[in-house]
Design a protein around this motif. Sequence first.
Motif, mmCIF file in Angstrom:
data_model
loop_
_atom_site.group_PDB
_atom_site.id
_atom_site.type_symbol
_atom_site.label_atom_id
_atom_site.label_comp_id
_atom_site.label_asym_id
_atom_site.label_seq_id
_atom_site.Cartn_x
_atom_site.Cartn_y
_atom_site.Cartn_z
ATOM 1 N N ASP A 113 50.851 17.151 25.302
ATOM 2 C CA ASP A 113 51.568 18.425 25.168
ATOM 3 C C ASP A 113 51.521 19.040 23.768
ATOM 4 O O ASP A 113 51.286 20.231 23.633
ATOM 5 N N VAL A 114 51.725 18.199 22.729
ATOM 6 C CA VAL A 114 51.710 18.768 21.368
ATOM 7 C C VAL A 114 50.353 19.392 21.065
ATOM 8 O O VAL A 114 50.280 20.431 20.410
ATOM 9 N N LEU A 115 49.301 18.737 21.517
ATOM 10 C CA LEU A 115 47.966 19.274 21.237
ATOM 11 C C LEU A 115 47.716 20.541 22.040
ATOM 12 O O LEU A 115 47.176 21.518 21.521
ATOM 13 N N LEU A 116 48.159 20.533 23.291
ATOM 14 C CA LEU A 116 47.971 21.707 24.143
ATOM 15 C C LEU A 116 48.790 22.895 23.598
ATOM 16 O O LEU A 116 48.305 24.019 23.554
ATOM 17 N N ASP A 117 50.010 22.613 23.144
ATOM 18 C CA ASP A 117 50.858 23.672 22.573
ATOM 19 C C ASP A 117 50.205 24.292 21.338
ATOM 20 O O ASP A 117 50.403 25.470 21.041
ATOM 21 N N ASN A 118 49.477 23.465 20.605
ATOM 22 C CA ASN A 118 48.873 23.941 19.366
ATOM 23 C C ASN A 118 47.429 24.387 19.525
ATOM 24 O O ASN A 118 46.811 24.847 18.564
ATOM 25 N N ALA A 119 46.893 24.224 20.742
ATOM 26 C CA ALA A 119 45.491 24.596 20.971
ATOM 27 C C ALA A 119 45.291 26.087 20.702
ATOM 28 O O ALA A 119 46.121 26.909 21.083
ATOM 29 N N GLY A 120 44.217 26.385 20.003
ATOM 30 C CA GLY A 120 43.904 27.775 19.663
ATOM 31 C C GLY A 120 44.617 28.234 18.397
ATOM 32 O O GLY A 120 44.438 29.361 17.948
ATOM 33 N N LYS A 121 45.432 27.314 17.836
ATOM 34 C CA LYS A 121 46.253 27.728 16.681
ATOM 35 C C LYS A 121 45.979 26.871 15.449
ATOM 36 O O LYS A 121 45.251 25.885 15.518
ATOM 37 N N ASP A 122 46.676 27.238 14.389
ATOM 38 C CA ASP A 122 46.646 26.433 13.171
ATOM 39 C C ASP A 122 47.740 25.376 13.290
ATOM 40 O O ASP A 122 48.919 25.709 13.406
ATOM 41 N N ALA A 123 47.342 24.091 13.289
ATOM 42 C CA ALA A 123 48.310 23.007 13.485
ATOM 43 C C ALA A 123 48.526 22.213 12.190
ATOM 44 O O ALA A 123 49.010 21.086 12.224
ATOM 45 N N SER A 124 48.162 22.825 11.054
ATOM 46 C CA SER A 124 48.255 22.098 9.775
ATOM 47 C C SER A 124 49.664 21.606 9.499
ATOM 48 O O SER A 124 49.875 20.451 9.124
ATOM 49 N N GLN A 125 50.651 22.515 9.698
ATOM 50 C CA GLN A 125 52.026 22.151 9.378
ATOM 51 C C GLN A 125 52.520 21.023 10.272
ATOM 52 O O GLN A 125 53.107 20.050 9.806
ATOM 53 N N CYS A 126 52.239 21.158 11.569
ATOM 54 C CA CYS A 126 52.672 20.145 12.530
ATOM 55 C C CYS A 126 52.024 18.798 12.198
ATOM 56 O O CYS A 126 52.689 17.767 12.156
ATOM 57 N N PHE A 127 50.730 18.841 11.932
ATOM 58 C CA PHE A 127 50.001 17.607 11.628
ATOM 59 C C PHE A 127 50.597 16.939 10.385
ATOM 60 O O PHE A 127 50.794 15.723 10.355
ATOM 61 N N ALA A 128 50.912 17.753 9.383
ATOM 62 C CA ALA A 128 51.472 17.203 8.145
ATOM 63 C C ALA A 128 52.889 16.685 8.371
ATOM 64 O O ALA A 128 53.257 15.615 7.888
ATOM 65 N N ASP A 129 53.683 17.438 9.130
ATOM 66 C CA ASP A 129 55.088 17.054 9.355
ATOM 67 C C ASP A 129 55.217 15.699 10.049
ATOM 68 O O ASP A 129 56.161 14.962 9.797
#
Length: 130
Positions: free
Chosen positions: A43-59
């Motif tokens: 789900d987290v990957l699908l929610d972020n698909a097509g987007k910039d996930a830098s913040q989430c990945f870092a958090d």
Amino acid sequence: MATVKFTRKEIEARNHREEAAIIIDNVVYDVTEFMEDHPGGVDVLLDNAGKDASQCFADVGHSDIALEWREKFVIGEVVDEDRWPEVKRVVHEAPPAEPFTLMTLLNIWGPPIVLGGLAALVYTYLFPTS
Ligand code: HEM
């Protein structure tokens, strides 16, 4: 081999189960195949698909293993005009163990030794042998 460059607009379309790409610190990752294996879930990957996930990945404080793993999914980079400042990663690792010193020994064994000594004194005072 020249690096493939994508605009953020191009990545936006890769936002579904059959084709999912995310951007982390201006690098583009195709996570379509990886999604099912992601320890943090699909789900987290699908929610972020097509987007910039830098913040989430870092958090999340992804480990070095995660950093190594993501290299497998790199498909390119964001074009120069669309680059964003990198997000600082916080790694959640156990604090280094304290070195073992005489003070550590005293902190652990000091109180029971003192209490034991006091108990012995009280005992000899209350029940003298002669
Ligand atoms: C290609 C990119 C990614 C890779 C290779 C990856 C890999 C991993 C790995 C190996 C873990 C296990 C914990 C660790 O070793 O750090 C993990 C956990 C997790 N990941 Fe990812 N991840 C990626 C992208 C993302 C993104 C973009 C997000 C958020 C939007 C995310 C959210 C999470 C979460 C929430 C967990 C669970 C953390 C926990 O249980 O404490 N991951 N990921």
